[in-house]
Design an enzyme around this catalytic site. Structure first.
Site, PDB file in Angstrom:
ATOM      1  N   ASP A   1      10.490  10.488   9.731  1.00  0.00           N
ATOM      2  CA  ASP A   1      10.183  11.339   8.577  1.00  0.00           C
ATOM      3  C   ASP A   1       9.816  12.735   9.054  1.00  0.00           C
ATOM      4  OD1 ASP A   1       9.794  12.039   5.947  1.00  0.00           O
ATOM      5  OD2 ASP A   1       7.725  11.307   5.884  1.00  0.00           O
TER       6      ASP A   1
ATOM      7  N   PHE B   1       9.036  17.032   8.149  1.00  0.00           N
ATOM      8  CA  PHE B   1       7.915  17.761   7.520  1.00  0.00           C
ATOM      9  C   PHE B   1       8.451  19.167   7.220  1.00  0.00           C
ATOM     10  CE2 PHE B   1       3.436  19.535   8.808  1.00  0.00           C
ATOM     11  CZ  PHE B   1       2.871  19.261   7.580  1.00  0.00           C
TER      12      PHE B   1
ATOM     13  N   HIS C   1       4.742  22.577   1.390  1.00  0.00           N
ATOM     14  CA  HIS C   1       3.988  21.344   1.630  1.00  0.00           C
ATOM     15  C   HIS C   1       3.165  21.476   2.918  1.00  0.00           C
ATOM     16  CE1 HIS C   1       3.000  17.091   1.757  1.00  0.00           C
ATOM     17  NE2 HIS C   1       3.544  16.976   2.957  1.00  0.00           N
TER      18      HIS C   1
ATOM     19  N   ARG D   1      -7.021  20.764   7.281  1.00  0.00           N
ATOM     20  CA  ARG D   1      -7.555  21.493   8.446  1.00  0.00           C
ATOM     21  C   ARG D   1      -8.206  22.827   8.103  1.00  0.00           C
ATOM     22  NH1 ARG D   1      -3.159  18.534   9.823  1.00  0.00           N
ATOM     23  NH2 ARG D   1      -1.697  20.022   8.934  1.00  0.00           N
TER      24      ARG D   1
ATOM     25  N   GLU E   1       4.943  10.602  -2.165  1.00  0.00           N
ATOM     26  CA  GLU E   1       5.524  11.822  -1.592  1.00  0.00           C
ATOM     27  C   GLU E   1       6.976  11.903  -2.036  1.00  0.00           C
ATOM     28  OE1 GLU E   1       3.056  13.198   2.346  1.00  0.00           O
ATOM     29  OE2 GLU E   1       4.783  11.914   2.691  1.00  0.00           O
TER      30      GLU E   1
ATOM     31  N   GLU F   1      10.483  12.796  -1.705  1.00  0.00           N
ATOM     32  CA  GLU F   1      11.348  13.138  -0.569  1.00  0.00           C
ATOM     33  C   GLU F   1      12.785  12.701  -0.859  1.00  0.00           C
ATOM     34  OE1 GLU F   1      10.114  12.378   3.394  1.00  0.00           O
ATOM     35  OE2 GLU F   1       8.004  12.090   2.871  1.00  0.00           O
TER      36      GLU F   1
ATOM     37  N   ASP G   1       7.665   8.303   0.179  1.00  0.00           N
ATOM     38  CA  ASP G   1       6.858   7.965   1.363  1.00  0.00           C
ATOM     39  C   ASP G   1       5.408   7.793   0.887  1.00  0.00           C
ATOM     40  OD1 ASP G   1       5.858   7.647   3.923  1.00  0.00           O
ATOM     41  OD2 ASP G   1       5.872   9.781   4.383  1.00  0.00           O
TER      42      ASP G   1
ATOM     43  N   ARG H   1      -4.089   8.756   1.523  1.00  0.00           N
ATOM     44  CA  ARG H   1      -4.609  10.007   2.108  1.00  0.00           C
ATOM     45  C   ARG H   1      -5.936   9.813   2.832  1.00  0.00           C
ATOM     46  NH1 ARG H   1      -0.032  12.647   2.460  1.00  0.00           N
ATOM     47  NH2 ARG H   1       0.908  13.107   0.458  1.00  0.00           N
TER      48      ARG H   1
ATOM     49  N   GLN I   1      -4.990   8.184   6.142  1.00  0.00           N
ATOM     50  CA  GLN I   1      -4.258   9.185   6.936  1.00  0.00           C
ATOM     51  C   GLN I   1      -5.201  10.241   7.535  1.00  0.00           C
ATOM     52  OE1 GLN I   1      -1.394  11.337   4.566  1.00  0.00           O
ATOM     53  NE2 GLN I   1      -0.770  12.674   6.243  1.00  0.00           N
TER      54      GLN I   1
ATOM     55  N   TYR J   1      -5.068  10.199  11.792  1.00  0.00           N
ATOM     56  CA  TYR J   1      -3.884  10.909  12.284  1.00  0.00           C
ATOM     57  C   TYR J   1      -4.094  11.745  13.543  1.00  0.00           C
ATOM     58  CZ  TYR J   1      -4.941  15.668  10.607  1.00  0.00           C
ATOM     59  OH  TYR J   1      -5.464  16.925  10.435  1.00  0.00           O
TER      60      TYR J   1
ATOM     61  N   LYS K   1       0.774   5.307   6.119  1.00  0.00           N
ATOM     62  CA  LYS K   1       2.138   5.473   5.599  1.00  0.00           C
ATOM     63  C   LYS K   1       2.965   4.193   5.717  1.00  0.00           C
ATOM     64  CE  LYS K   1       2.197  10.230   5.627  1.00  0.00           C
ATOM     65  NZ  LYS K   1       2.645  11.106   4.539  1.00  0.00           N
TER      66      LYS K   1
ATOM     67  N   THR L   1       7.628   2.146   1.976  1.00  0.00           N
ATOM     68  CA  THR L   1       8.412   3.367   1.725  1.00  0.00           C
ATOM     69  C   THR L   1       9.567   2.922   0.841  1.00  0.00           C
ATOM     70  OG1 THR L   1       7.867   4.135   3.954  1.00  0.00           O
ATOM     71  CG2 THR L   1       9.671   5.269   2.839  1.00  0.00           C
TER      72      THR L   1
ATOM     73  N   THR M   1       8.079  15.800   2.423  1.00  0.00           N
ATOM     74  CA  THR M   1       7.763  16.051   1.010  1.00  0.00           C
ATOM     75  C   THR M   1       8.378  17.370   0.568  1.00  0.00           C
ATOM     76  OG1 THR M   1       5.706  14.913   1.429  1.00  0.00           O
ATOM     77  CG2 THR M   1       5.837  16.180  -0.613  1.00  0.00           C
TER      78      THR M   1
ATOM     79  N   GLU N   1      -1.405  17.582  -3.230  1.00  0.00           N
ATOM     80  CA  GLU N   1      -1.255  18.998  -3.558  1.00  0.00           C
ATOM     81  C   GLU N   1      -1.494  19.270  -5.047  1.00  0.00           C
ATOM     82  OE1 GLU N   1       2.331  20.888  -1.432  1.00  0.00           O
ATOM     83  OE2 GLU N   1       2.681  18.747  -1.296  1.00  0.00           O
TER      84      GLU N   1
HETATM   85  O1  LIG Z   1      -0.279  18.057   7.381  1.00  0.00           O
HETATM   86  C1  LIG Z   1      -0.382  16.882   7.809  1.00  0.00           C
HETATM   87  O2  LIG Z   1      -1.212  16.562   8.656  1.00  0.00           O
HETATM   88  C2  LIG Z   1       0.501  15.800   7.318  1.00  0.00           C
HETATM   89  C3  LIG Z   1       1.081  15.807   6.127  1.00  0.00           C
HETATM   90  C4  LIG Z   1       1.955  14.662   5.748  1.00  0.00           C
HETATM   91  O3  LIG Z   1       1.591  13.744   4.978  1.00  0.00           O
HETATM   92  C5  LIG Z   1       3.191  14.618   6.510  1.00  0.00           C
HETATM   93  C6  LIG Z   1       4.340  13.816   6.115  1.00  0.00           C
HETATM   94  O4  LIG Z   1       4.421  12.631   5.780  1.00  0.00           O
HETATM   95  C7  LIG Z   1       5.575  14.605   6.218  1.00  0.00           C
HETATM   96  C8  LIG Z   1       6.035  15.123   4.906  1.00  0.00           C
HETATM   97  O5  LIG Z   1       6.203  14.302   3.994  1.00  0.00           O
HETATM   98  O6  LIG Z   1       6.318  16.326   4.766  1.00  0.00           O
HETATM   99 CA   LIG Z   2       6.331  12.048   4.266  1.00  0.00          CA
HETATM  100 MG   LIG Z   3       5.796   5.551   3.920  1.00  0.00          MG
END
Ligand SMILES: O=C(O)/C=C/C(=O)CC(=O)CC(=O)O
Ligand SMILES: [Ca+2]
Ligand SMILES: [Mg+2]
Length: 421
Positions: free
Chosen positions: A130, A132, A137, A146, A203, A205, A237, A241, A244, A248, A257, A261, A354, A368
Protein backbone atom coordinates in the site's frame (compact mmCIF):
# COMPACT_ATOMS: atom_id res chain seq x y z
CA UNK A 1 -22.84 6.74 -32.60
CA UNK A 2 -21.41 5.05 -29.51
CA UNK A 3 -20.81 1.31 -29.57
CA UNK A 4 -23.95 -0.49 -28.31
CA UNK A 5 -24.64 -3.91 -26.92
CA UNK A 6 -27.58 -6.15 -27.85
CA UNK A 7 -28.08 -6.39 -24.07
CA UNK A 8 -29.99 -3.32 -22.86
CA UNK A 9 -27.80 -1.26 -20.53
CA UNK A 10 -29.34 1.57 -18.45
CA UNK A 11 -27.48 4.90 -18.85
CA UNK A 12 -26.77 4.89 -15.07
CA UNK A 13 -25.22 1.39 -15.18
CA UNK A 14 -21.49 1.14 -14.45
CA UNK A 15 -21.09 -1.70 -16.93
CA UNK A 16 -21.77 -0.66 -20.54
CA UNK A 17 -20.00 -2.32 -23.48
CA UNK A 18 -17.31 0.40 -23.24
CA UNK A 19 -16.27 -1.02 -19.84
CA UNK A 20 -16.32 -4.87 -19.66
CA UNK A 21 -14.59 -5.26 -16.28
CA UNK A 22 -13.33 -8.71 -15.24
CA UNK A 23 -14.40 -10.62 -12.15
CA UNK A 24 -14.82 -14.15 -10.84
CA UNK A 25 -18.20 -15.52 -9.78
CA UNK A 26 -20.08 -18.63 -8.78
CA UNK A 27 -23.30 -19.14 -10.77
CA UNK A 28 -24.59 -21.44 -8.01
CA UNK A 29 -23.33 -22.08 -4.46
CA UNK A 30 -21.93 -25.48 -5.49
CA UNK A 31 -20.33 -24.39 -8.79
CA UNK A 32 -16.62 -23.89 -9.29
CA UNK A 33 -15.54 -20.23 -9.67
CA UNK A 34 -15.60 -18.81 -13.21
CA UNK A 35 -14.11 -15.72 -14.85
CA UNK A 36 -16.62 -13.23 -16.23
CA UNK A 37 -17.05 -9.74 -17.59
CA UNK A 38 -19.91 -7.55 -16.39
CA UNK A 39 -22.34 -6.21 -19.02
CA UNK A 40 -25.37 -4.21 -17.79
CA UNK A 41 -27.12 -6.32 -15.15
CA UNK A 42 -25.39 -9.57 -16.22
CA UNK A 43 -22.18 -11.49 -15.77
CA UNK A 44 -20.99 -12.99 -19.06
CA UNK A 45 -19.50 -16.37 -18.14
CA UNK A 46 -16.14 -16.57 -19.96
CA UNK A 47 -15.82 -20.28 -19.18
CA UNK A 48 -18.87 -20.91 -21.39
CA UNK A 49 -17.69 -18.46 -24.05
CA UNK A 50 -14.29 -20.18 -24.18
CA UNK A 51 -15.87 -23.67 -24.32
CA UNK A 52 -18.07 -22.47 -27.21
CA UNK A 53 -14.86 -21.58 -29.10
CA UNK A 54 -15.70 -17.89 -29.38
CA UNK A 55 -12.20 -16.66 -28.49
CA UNK A 56 -10.96 -17.01 -32.04
CA UNK A 57 -7.91 -14.65 -31.95
CA UNK A 58 -4.36 -16.02 -32.35
CA UNK A 59 -3.39 -15.64 -28.67
CA UNK A 60 -6.54 -16.85 -26.90
CA UNK A 61 -7.72 -19.55 -29.31
CA UNK A 62 -7.45 -22.89 -27.49
CA UNK A 63 -6.14 -21.23 -24.30
CA UNK A 64 -7.42 -22.51 -20.96
CA UNK A 65 -6.97 -19.11 -19.25
CA UNK A 66 -10.74 -18.70 -18.81
CA UNK A 67 -11.20 -22.26 -17.52
CA UNK A 68 -9.38 -21.28 -14.31
CA UNK A 69 -10.89 -20.39 -10.91
CA UNK A 70 -9.12 -16.98 -10.96
CA UNK A 71 -7.72 -14.50 -13.49
CA UNK A 72 -4.01 -15.01 -12.70
CA UNK A 73 -3.25 -17.01 -15.84
CA UNK A 74 -4.94 -14.43 -18.09
CA UNK A 75 -3.11 -11.61 -16.27
CA UNK A 76 0.25 -13.33 -16.80
CA UNK A 77 -0.35 -13.33 -20.59
CA UNK A 78 0.06 -9.55 -20.80
CA UNK A 79 -1.39 -6.68 -22.76
CA UNK A 80 -1.55 -8.33 -26.23
CA UNK A 81 -3.87 -11.03 -24.77
CA UNK A 82 -5.90 -8.42 -22.84
CA UNK A 83 -6.36 -6.33 -25.99
CA UNK A 84 -7.38 -9.36 -28.03
CA UNK A 85 -9.95 -10.38 -25.40
CA UNK A 86 -11.40 -6.87 -25.33
CA UNK A 87 -11.78 -6.72 -29.12
CA UNK A 88 -13.37 -10.21 -29.16
CA UNK A 89 -15.82 -9.49 -26.33
CA UNK A 90 -16.82 -6.03 -27.57
CA UNK A 91 -17.60 -7.57 -30.95
CA UNK A 92 -19.46 -10.54 -29.43
CA UNK A 93 -21.67 -8.29 -27.30
CA UNK A 94 -22.31 -5.61 -29.92
CA UNK A 95 -25.82 -5.10 -31.29
CA UNK A 96 -24.78 -6.01 -34.83
CA UNK A 97 -23.14 -9.38 -34.01
CA UNK A 98 -25.37 -12.49 -34.21
CA UNK A 99 -23.01 -15.15 -32.71
CA UNK A 100 -24.33 -14.80 -29.15
CA UNK A 101 -27.31 -12.50 -29.77
CA UNK A 102 -29.08 -15.13 -31.88
CA UNK A 103 -27.91 -18.25 -30.01
CA UNK A 104 -30.54 -18.72 -27.33
CA UNK A 105 -29.06 -21.77 -25.65
CA UNK A 106 -25.63 -20.14 -25.32
CA UNK A 107 -27.26 -16.94 -24.00
CA UNK A 108 -29.11 -19.01 -21.38
CA UNK A 109 -25.88 -20.67 -20.30
CA UNK A 110 -23.54 -17.70 -20.39
CA UNK A 111 -25.51 -14.65 -19.24
CA UNK A 112 -26.24 -14.80 -15.51
CA UNK A 113 -28.11 -11.98 -13.71
CA UNK A 114 -25.74 -10.17 -11.35
CA UNK A 115 -28.45 -10.27 -8.68
CA UNK A 116 -28.10 -14.08 -8.60
CA UNK A 117 -24.32 -14.52 -8.51
CA UNK A 118 -21.83 -14.70 -5.68
CA UNK A 119 -18.71 -12.67 -6.48
CA UNK A 120 -15.31 -13.92 -5.29
CA UNK A 121 -11.83 -12.40 -5.13
CA UNK A 122 -10.95 -12.17 -8.85
CA UNK A 123 -7.28 -13.06 -8.40
CA UNK A 124 -5.13 -15.08 -6.03
CA UNK A 125 -3.23 -12.22 -4.38
CA UNK A 126 0.28 -13.28 -3.46
CA UNK A 127 1.50 -9.93 -2.17
CA UNK A 128 -0.13 -6.64 -1.28
CA UNK A 129 1.64 -3.30 -0.94
CA UNK A 130 0.00 0.00 0.00
CA UNK A 131 1.44 3.34 -1.13
CA UNK A 132 0.94 6.82 0.38
CA UNK A 133 0.58 8.90 -2.80
CA UNK A 134 -1.87 11.71 -2.04
CA UNK A 135 -0.04 14.82 -0.87
CA UNK A 136 -3.18 16.13 0.87
CA UNK A 137 -3.53 12.89 2.85
CA UNK A 138 0.19 12.83 3.71
CA UNK A 139 0.03 16.41 4.95
CA UNK A 140 -3.11 15.91 7.04
CA UNK A 141 -1.95 12.61 8.59
CA UNK A 142 1.47 14.08 9.30
CA UNK A 143 -0.10 17.06 11.05
CA UNK A 144 -2.41 14.83 13.14
CA UNK A 145 0.18 12.14 14.04
CA UNK A 146 3.35 14.24 14.28
CA UNK A 147 2.34 17.90 14.56
CA UNK A 148 2.20 20.88 12.18
CA UNK A 149 6.00 21.42 11.86
CA UNK A 150 7.12 19.57 8.70
CA UNK A 151 4.00 17.41 8.37
CA UNK A 152 5.22 15.82 5.12
CA UNK A 153 8.41 13.76 5.65
CA UNK A 154 11.47 14.90 3.64
CA UNK A 155 11.61 11.65 1.65
CA UNK A 156 7.96 11.94 0.51
CA UNK A 157 8.67 14.23 -2.49
CA UNK A 158 11.51 11.97 -3.67
CA UNK A 159 9.92 8.52 -3.59
CA UNK A 160 6.50 6.90 -3.43
CA UNK A 161 6.46 5.73 0.22
CA UNK A 162 4.74 2.40 0.92
CA UNK A 163 4.31 -0.35 3.50
CA UNK A 164 3.88 -4.08 2.96
CA UNK A 165 0.31 -5.05 3.72
CA UNK A 166 -1.14 -8.42 4.50
CA UNK A 167 -2.58 -10.36 1.52
CA UNK A 168 -4.29 -13.02 3.66
CA UNK A 169 -6.90 -10.60 5.03
CA UNK A 170 -7.96 -9.05 1.73
CA UNK A 171 -11.68 -9.74 1.33
CA UNK A 172 -14.29 -9.21 -1.36
CA UNK A 173 -16.88 -6.43 -1.13
CA UNK A 174 -19.81 -7.42 1.09
CA UNK A 175 -17.70 -9.28 3.67
CA UNK A 176 -18.33 -8.13 7.26
CA UNK A 177 -15.39 -6.63 9.18
CA UNK A 178 -15.02 -7.49 12.87
CA UNK A 179 -13.85 -4.52 14.91
CA UNK A 180 -10.23 -5.30 15.82
CA UNK A 181 -8.90 -5.40 19.37
CA UNK A 182 -5.44 -4.23 20.24
CA UNK A 183 -3.21 -1.90 22.18
CA UNK A 184 -4.28 1.70 21.83
CA UNK A 185 -2.17 4.82 22.01
CA UNK A 186 -1.88 5.85 25.69
CA UNK A 187 -2.95 9.34 26.76
CA UNK A 188 -0.07 11.25 28.40
CA UNK A 189 1.96 9.04 30.74
CA UNK A 190 -0.66 6.34 31.27
CA UNK A 191 0.04 2.78 30.07
CA UNK A 192 -1.48 1.65 26.76
CA UNK A 193 -5.03 0.29 26.96
CA UNK A 194 -6.13 -3.01 25.45
CA UNK A 195 -9.57 -3.46 23.97
CA UNK A 196 -11.77 -2.96 20.93
CA UNK A 197 -10.48 -0.15 18.72
CA UNK A 198 -12.17 3.16 19.53
CA UNK A 199 -10.97 4.82 16.33
CA UNK A 200 -11.98 2.51 13.50
CA UNK A 201 -11.72 4.21 10.11
CA UNK A 202 -12.01 3.59 6.38
CA UNK A 203 -9.44 4.67 3.79
CA UNK A 204 -10.72 5.55 0.30
CA UNK A 205 -8.24 3.97 -2.11
CA UNK A 206 -7.91 2.28 -5.45
CA UNK A 207 -5.54 -0.59 -6.16
CA UNK A 208 -3.69 -1.71 -9.27
CA UNK A 209 -3.78 -5.40 -10.19
CA UNK A 210 -0.38 -6.49 -11.51
CA UNK A 211 -0.15 -8.30 -14.87
CA UNK A 212 2.92 -10.25 -16.04
CA UNK A 213 5.27 -8.97 -13.32
CA UNK A 214 9.08 -9.19 -13.46
CA UNK A 215 11.87 -11.60 -12.72
CA UNK A 216 13.77 -11.26 -9.45
CA UNK A 217 16.68 -8.88 -10.06
CA UNK A 218 15.18 -7.27 -13.21
CA UNK A 219 13.45 -3.95 -12.46
CA UNK A 220 10.62 -2.64 -14.67
CA UNK A 221 11.36 0.61 -16.53
CA UNK A 222 8.95 3.38 -15.53
CA UNK A 223 8.01 3.98 -19.19
CA UNK A 224 7.07 0.31 -19.60
CA UNK A 225 5.33 -0.05 -16.25
CA UNK A 226 1.87 0.54 -17.80
CA UNK A 227 2.13 -2.84 -19.53
CA UNK A 228 2.41 -4.48 -16.11
CA UNK A 229 -0.90 -3.10 -14.82
CA UNK A 230 -4.03 -4.99 -15.85
CA UNK A 231 -6.55 -2.70 -14.21
CA UNK A 232 -7.94 -1.09 -11.08
CA UNK A 233 -10.34 -1.93 -8.26
CA UNK A 234 -11.77 0.14 -5.41
CA UNK A 235 -10.08 -0.62 -2.10
CA UNK A 236 -10.90 0.13 1.54
CA UNK A 237 -7.79 -0.09 3.72
CA UNK A 238 -9.71 -0.28 7.02
CA UNK A 239 -7.54 1.33 9.70
CA UNK A 240 -7.67 1.32 13.51
CA UNK A 241 -6.15 4.73 14.22
CA UNK A 242 -5.58 4.17 17.96
CA UNK A 243 -3.68 0.91 17.30
CA UNK A 244 -1.79 2.48 14.37
CA UNK A 245 -0.72 5.62 16.27
CA UNK A 246 0.91 3.51 19.02
CA UNK A 247 2.53 0.72 16.99
CA UNK A 248 3.81 2.41 13.84
CA UNK A 249 7.14 3.77 15.14
CA UNK A 250 9.59 2.84 13.63
CA UNK A 251 8.45 0.06 11.23
CA UNK A 252 5.13 1.43 9.95
CA UNK A 253 1.56 0.06 9.91
CA UNK A 254 1.00 -3.49 11.22
CA UNK A 255 -2.02 -4.68 13.26
CA UNK A 256 -3.80 -1.36 12.83
CA UNK A 257 -4.34 -2.30 9.16
CA UNK A 258 -3.98 -6.08 8.76
CA UNK A 259 -7.36 -7.12 10.20
CA UNK A 260 -9.11 -6.57 6.85
CA UNK A 261 -8.84 -4.84 3.49
CA UNK A 262 -11.84 -4.84 1.16
CA UNK A 263 -11.73 -4.72 -2.65
CA UNK A 264 -14.50 -4.35 -5.24
CA UNK A 265 -15.18 -7.46 -7.36
CA UNK A 266 -14.80 -6.03 -10.88
CA UNK A 267 -11.37 -5.10 -12.26
CA UNK A 268 -11.75 -2.19 -14.69
CA UNK A 269 -8.98 -2.48 -17.26
CA UNK A 270 -6.57 0.34 -18.07
CA UNK A 271 -7.76 -0.07 -21.67
CA UNK A 272 -11.33 0.84 -20.61
CA UNK A 273 -10.00 3.78 -18.55
CA UNK A 274 -7.78 5.18 -21.33
CA UNK A 275 -10.42 7.73 -22.53
CA UNK A 276 -10.32 9.24 -19.00
CA UNK A 277 -6.54 9.60 -18.81
CA UNK A 278 -5.35 13.06 -17.76
CA UNK A 279 -2.05 14.71 -16.85
CA UNK A 280 -0.74 13.94 -13.38
CA UNK A 281 0.23 16.94 -11.21
CA UNK A 282 3.59 18.51 -11.95
CA UNK A 283 6.23 17.15 -9.58
CA UNK A 284 8.58 19.50 -7.76
CA UNK A 285 11.42 18.61 -7.25
CA UNK A 286 11.91 16.56 -10.41
CA UNK A 287 12.08 12.90 -9.48
CA UNK A 288 15.30 10.92 -9.98
CA UNK A 289 15.74 9.59 -13.54
CA UNK A 290 14.40 6.09 -12.73
CA UNK A 291 11.08 7.73 -11.74
CA UNK A 292 10.98 10.36 -14.50
CA UNK A 293 8.33 9.35 -17.03
CA UNK A 294 7.97 10.53 -20.61
CA UNK A 295 4.26 10.99 -19.90
CA UNK A 296 2.88 11.18 -16.38
CA UNK A 297 -0.72 9.99 -16.41
CA UNK A 298 -3.63 9.91 -13.96
CA UNK A 299 -7.27 9.06 -14.59
CA UNK A 300 -10.37 11.17 -14.01
CA UNK A 301 -12.36 8.83 -11.76
CA UNK A 302 -14.95 10.24 -9.34
CA UNK A 303 -14.83 8.44 -5.99
CA UNK A 304 -17.57 8.59 -3.35
CA UNK A 305 -18.00 7.22 0.16
CA UNK A 306 -21.37 6.67 1.82
CA UNK A 307 -22.03 5.49 5.37
CA UNK A 308 -25.23 3.61 6.22
CA UNK A 309 -25.73 3.44 10.00
CA UNK A 310 -27.40 0.32 11.44
CA UNK A 311 -31.19 0.42 11.18
CA UNK A 312 -31.29 3.39 8.78
CA UNK A 313 -32.89 3.11 5.35
CA UNK A 314 -30.61 5.57 3.62
CA UNK A 315 -26.89 5.96 3.35
CA UNK A 316 -25.26 9.37 3.63
CA UNK A 317 -22.52 10.77 1.38
CA UNK A 318 -19.47 11.63 3.50
CA UNK A 319 -16.86 12.47 0.89
CA UNK A 320 -16.29 12.87 -2.85
CA UNK A 321 -12.75 12.71 -4.22
CA UNK A 322 -11.03 11.88 -7.52
CA UNK A 323 -8.22 9.55 -8.56
CA UNK A 324 -6.59 12.47 -10.39
CA UNK A 325 -5.62 13.92 -6.97
CA UNK A 326 -2.71 11.46 -6.70
CA UNK A 327 0.81 12.94 -6.81
CA UNK A 328 2.75 9.72 -7.54
CA UNK A 329 1.38 7.82 -10.56
CA UNK A 330 0.61 4.09 -10.73
CA UNK A 331 3.56 3.58 -13.07
CA UNK A 332 5.97 5.39 -10.75
CA UNK A 333 4.73 3.25 -7.86
CA UNK A 334 5.29 0.05 -9.84
CA UNK A 335 8.72 1.06 -11.14
CA UNK A 336 9.83 2.14 -7.65
CA UNK A 337 8.60 -1.17 -6.19
CA UNK A 338 10.90 -3.12 -8.54
CA UNK A 339 13.94 -0.79 -8.68
CA UNK A 340 15.82 -2.80 -6.04
CA UNK A 341 15.19 -6.02 -8.00
CA UNK A 342 12.05 -7.04 -6.08
CA UNK A 343 9.84 -9.22 -8.27
CA UNK A 344 6.11 -8.60 -8.72
CA UNK A 345 3.88 -11.49 -9.70
CA UNK A 346 0.57 -11.73 -11.58
CA UNK A 347 -2.28 -10.82 -9.25
CA UNK A 348 -0.22 -8.78 -6.80
CA UNK A 349 -2.13 -5.79 -5.50
CA UNK A 350 -0.69 -2.26 -5.23
CA UNK A 351 -2.88 0.14 -3.21
CA UNK A 352 -2.56 3.80 -4.18
CA UNK A 353 -2.87 5.12 -0.63
CA UNK A 354 -5.78 7.18 0.63
CA UNK A 355 -7.05 9.47 -2.11
CA UNK A 356 -7.73 12.82 -0.44
CA UNK A 357 -8.28 15.95 -2.48
CA UNK A 358 -7.56 19.57 -1.49
CA UNK A 359 -11.12 20.48 -0.41
CA UNK A 360 -12.54 19.66 3.06
CA UNK A 361 -15.36 17.64 1.38
CA UNK A 362 -12.84 15.52 -0.56
CA UNK A 363 -10.85 13.97 2.29
CA UNK A 364 -10.47 10.20 2.07
CA UNK A 365 -10.86 8.99 5.69
CA UNK A 366 -12.57 9.90 8.97
CA UNK A 367 -9.19 10.70 10.59
CA UNK A 368 -9.03 13.69 8.24
CA UNK A 369 -12.77 14.42 7.87
CA UNK A 370 -13.27 14.66 11.68
CA UNK A 371 -9.71 15.80 12.41
CA UNK A 372 -8.95 12.81 14.64
CA UNK A 373 -12.43 12.83 16.16
CA UNK A 374 -12.43 16.48 17.24
CA UNK A 375 -15.00 17.65 14.65
CA UNK A 376 -17.89 15.16 14.38
CA UNK A 377 -19.58 14.70 11.00
CA UNK A 378 -23.33 14.91 10.78
CA UNK A 379 -24.99 11.87 9.17
CA UNK A 380 -28.77 11.92 8.52
CA UNK A 381 -29.61 13.30 11.97
CA UNK A 382 -26.86 11.46 13.84
CA UNK A 383 -23.12 12.15 14.13
CA UNK A 384 -19.87 10.23 13.66
CA UNK A 385 -16.30 10.69 14.74
CA UNK A 386 -15.12 7.14 13.90
CA UNK A 387 -17.09 4.08 12.73
CA UNK A 388 -19.65 2.47 15.02
CA UNK A 389 -20.77 -1.16 15.12
CA UNK A 390 -23.38 -1.78 12.43
CA UNK A 391 -22.12 1.00 10.13
CA UNK A 392 -21.86 -0.05 6.51
CA UNK A 393 -19.26 1.84 4.45
CA UNK A 394 -19.93 1.91 0.72
CA UNK A 395 -17.43 3.18 -1.87
CA UNK A 396 -18.30 3.78 -5.49
CA UNK A 397 -16.29 5.04 -8.43
CA UNK A 398 -16.98 5.96 -12.04
CA UNK A 399 -15.77 7.92 -15.06
CA UNK A 400 -18.44 9.68 -17.10
CA UNK A 401 -18.62 9.02 -20.83
CA UNK A 402 -21.04 10.50 -23.34
CA UNK A 403 -24.32 8.82 -22.26
CA UNK A 404 -22.70 6.08 -20.18
CA UNK A 405 -20.41 5.46 -17.18
CA UNK A 406 -17.27 3.38 -17.04
CA UNK A 407 -17.72 2.39 -13.39
CA UNK A 408 -16.39 0.16 -10.66
CA UNK A 409 -19.66 -0.75 -8.97
CA UNK A 410 -19.33 -0.66 -5.19
CA UNK A 411 -16.92 -1.77 -2.49
CA UNK A 412 -18.72 -2.22 0.81
CA UNK A 413 -18.30 -3.69 4.27
CA UNK A 414 -20.23 -3.62 7.55
CA UNK A 415 -18.63 -3.33 11.00
CA UNK A 416 -19.46 -6.11 13.46
CA UNK A 417 -18.78 -5.79 17.21
CA UNK A 418 -15.38 -6.98 18.39
CA UNK A 419 -14.79 -10.31 20.12
CA UNK A 420 -15.22 -10.13 23.89
CA UNK A 421 -12.07 -9.09 25.78
O1 LIG B 1 1.12 9.39 8.16
C1 LIG B 1 1.19 8.22 8.60
O2 LIG B 1 1.93 7.91 9.53
C2 LIG B 1 0.38 7.12 8.02
C3 LIG B 1 -0.77 7.31 7.40
C4 LIG B 1 -1.50 6.13 6.85
O3 LIG B 1 -2.49 5.62 7.40
C5 LIG B 1 -0.82 5.53 5.71
C6 LIG B 1 -1.46 4.59 4.81
O4 LIG B 1 -2.13 3.58 5.03
C7 LIG B 1 -1.17 4.95 3.41
C8 LIG B 1 -2.28 5.67 2.76
O5 LIG B 1 -3.40 5.14 2.77
O6 LIG B 1 -2.07 6.74 2.15
CA1 LIG C 1 -3.80 2.96 3.27
MG1 LIG D 1 -6.02 -2.75 5.53
Amino acid sequence: MALQSFIPVHPDSHFPIQNLPYGVFKPQPTSTPRPAVAIGDYALDLYEIALAGLFYGPILKGSDCFLQPNLNKFLAMGRPAWKEARVTLQKLLSSSEPALRDNESLRQKSLVPLSKVEMLLPVAIGDYTDFFSSMHHAKNCGTIFRGPQNPIPANWFHLPIAYHGRASSIVISGTDIVRPRGQGHPAGNSPPYFGPSKKLDFELEMAAVVGPGNELGKPVDVNEAGDHIFGLVLMNDWSARDIQAWEYVPLGPFLGKSFGTTISPWIVTLDALEPYACDAPKQDPNPLPYLAEKKSKNYDITLEVQIKPAGQEDSCLVTRSNFKNLYWTLTQQLAHHTINGCNLRPGDLLGTGTISGPEPESLGCLLELTWNGTKPLSLNGTTRTFLEDGDEVIFSGYSKGNGYNVGFGTCSGKILPSLPC
